[in-house]
Enzyme design. Structure first.
Site: not given
Ligand code: CP3
Length: 356
Positions: A36, A49
């Site tokens: 992340r 974004r």
């Molecule tokens: O920088 C990186 O690591 C690459 C991008 C990445 C994202 N998601 C971008 C993202 C990666 C590798 C993921 C994987 C992901 N997505 C996982 C496995 C990694 C982990 O954290 O265990 C999981 C469980 C998800 C599902 C998911 N997507 C969640 C739980 C969330 C968070 C929701 C929140 O707003 O708290 C997301 C959204 C997400 N994926 C964001 C990002 C940058 C945040 C979106 C935003 O900017 O609002």
């Protein structure tokens, strides 16, 4: 023809610290990147974004490429991780899913019954590969830029259990009770669903690899909620199928997987295993043995601690990492949105100052 303007010949990616560590080698200083690292901790990310939904951003190639590059420029990390999400291949398969800010992936129709499983698994994984052109284009744009500095791109996908934890529930949950119930009460449906998710994630990984990803990470973030015996029999075979015999090295990460860390090697299909902040790396090294690189495991909570506390912790992580055949420094889980990016940059500088 004059060569005065020719670019410096760049070092091949295989000599990058990340790929060397994945091959079991110990570069002069350990490679470091952060899960992340692209995301809300960066003001330049939040600015880009505005007005675009998360999954739309993932499927807009120039936006996804730019967001992927932001933390590389800012922190000087040793790898980029592709900006996307584990549910992107499901969106590409035509499944109705959105990511709700502050919550996570939410599905319009949870997959709970044998009929639901039959319906979703009727979608051909080849359709995901065909629909993945925006992903390939984003990776190509990213790699063209990264190649100037010899920085590798890590592609990724969700492991079948972690994807099922969202899909069966219909959204985020603490204990993933419905997915865990399905796998033991209707093993036929479970194996059909997990097998399909494995093919869908594999297609997503292959799209990223074809377009230039130099390594991939399989995220089984929620596998720690499983009993080791259940993980071994009902989950690991599907995760292994997602990554086995890929042409690039594989990192396999989960949170709370200490009780079955050796199984996270997926019988050698994973070159590296990620470790969360709970398990000291020297203990983890003894569990995975001499053929596996470790990745981790700075406690994300300490990013908010006084620098002296964080510095001592990072030095301890690097020291314990010497017990593994090789070590990729990372956090034990993702960067918290409230983390101070200046602290992350300082951690990179610190790791690069320690001879490993
Ligand atoms: O920088 C990186 O690591 C690459 C991008 C990445 C994202 N998601 C971008 C993202 C990666 C590798 C993921 C994987 C992901 N997505 C996982 C496995 C990694 C982990 O954290 O265990 C999981 C469980 C998800 C599902 C998911 N997507 C969640 C739980 C969330 C968070 C929701 C929140 O707003 O708290 C997301 C959204 C997400 N994926 C964001 C990002 C940058 C945040 C979106 C935003 O900017 O609002």
């Amino acid at each position: 023809m004059s060569h005065a303007d020719a670019p410096e010949p760049r070092a091949p990616l295989s000599s990058s610290a990340l790929l060397r560590a994945l091959a079991g080698d110990r570069p002069e200083t350990a490679p470091v990147w952060f899960m992340r690292q692209a995301g809300r901790s960066l003001p330049e990310y939040r600015e880009l974004r505005v007005g675009t939904r998360m999954l739309d951003a993932c499927l807009t190639p120039d936006l996804a490429a730019e967001i992927t590059l932001q933390p590389v420029r800012r922190h000087g990390v040793d790898a980029a991780v592709f900006f996307s999400d584990i549910v992107v291949p499901l969106r590409l398969a035509g499944v109705e899913v959105e990511i709700e800010p502050g919550r996570g992936p939410v599905f319009a129709s949870p997959v709970r019954t044998a009929d639901d499983v039959a319906r979703i698994t009727a979608i051909a994984p080849a359709d995901v590969a065909a629909a993945a052109e925006p992903v390939r284009e984003a990776v190509r744009l990213t790699v063209a830029e990264l190649d100037r500095t010899g920085t590798p791109l890590i592609g990724f996908a969700g492991a079948p259990f972690t994807l099922a934890a969202y899909l069966v529930e219909g959204g985020p949950s603490k204990e993933h009770l419905r997915a865990r119930a399905m796998m033991q009460s209707d093993q036929g449906s479970w194996n059909r669903l997990a097998g399909w998710l494995s093919e869908v994630s594999r297609a997503f990984l292959q799209a990223q690899i074809e377009a230039g990803a130099a390594a991939v990470q399989l995220f089984d973030s929620w596998a720690g909620s499983l009993a080791p015996a259940v993980y071994r029999s009902l989950v690991a075979p599907h995760s292994r199928a997602a990554v086995t015999d890929l042409p690039v090295p594989v990192i396999h990460f989960g949170v709370g997987t200490g009780p079955f860390l050796a199984d996270m090697r997926l019988d050698g299909a994973a070159a590296a295993v990620g470790v969360d902040w709970r398990q000291p790396l020297d203990e983890a090294a003894a569990l995975v043995g001499p053929d596996t690189t470790l990745q981790g495991n700075i406690d994300p909570a300490l990013l908010g601690a006084p620098w002296e506390v964080l510095e001592a912790h990072v030095r301890d992580v690097v020291e314990r990492g010497r017990a593994a055949r090789a070590h990729i420094v990372n956090l034990g889980h993702g960067v918290p949105p409230e983390a101070d990016p200046a602290v992350l940059t300082r951690v990179v500088e610190l790791v690069h100052s320690i001879r490993s």
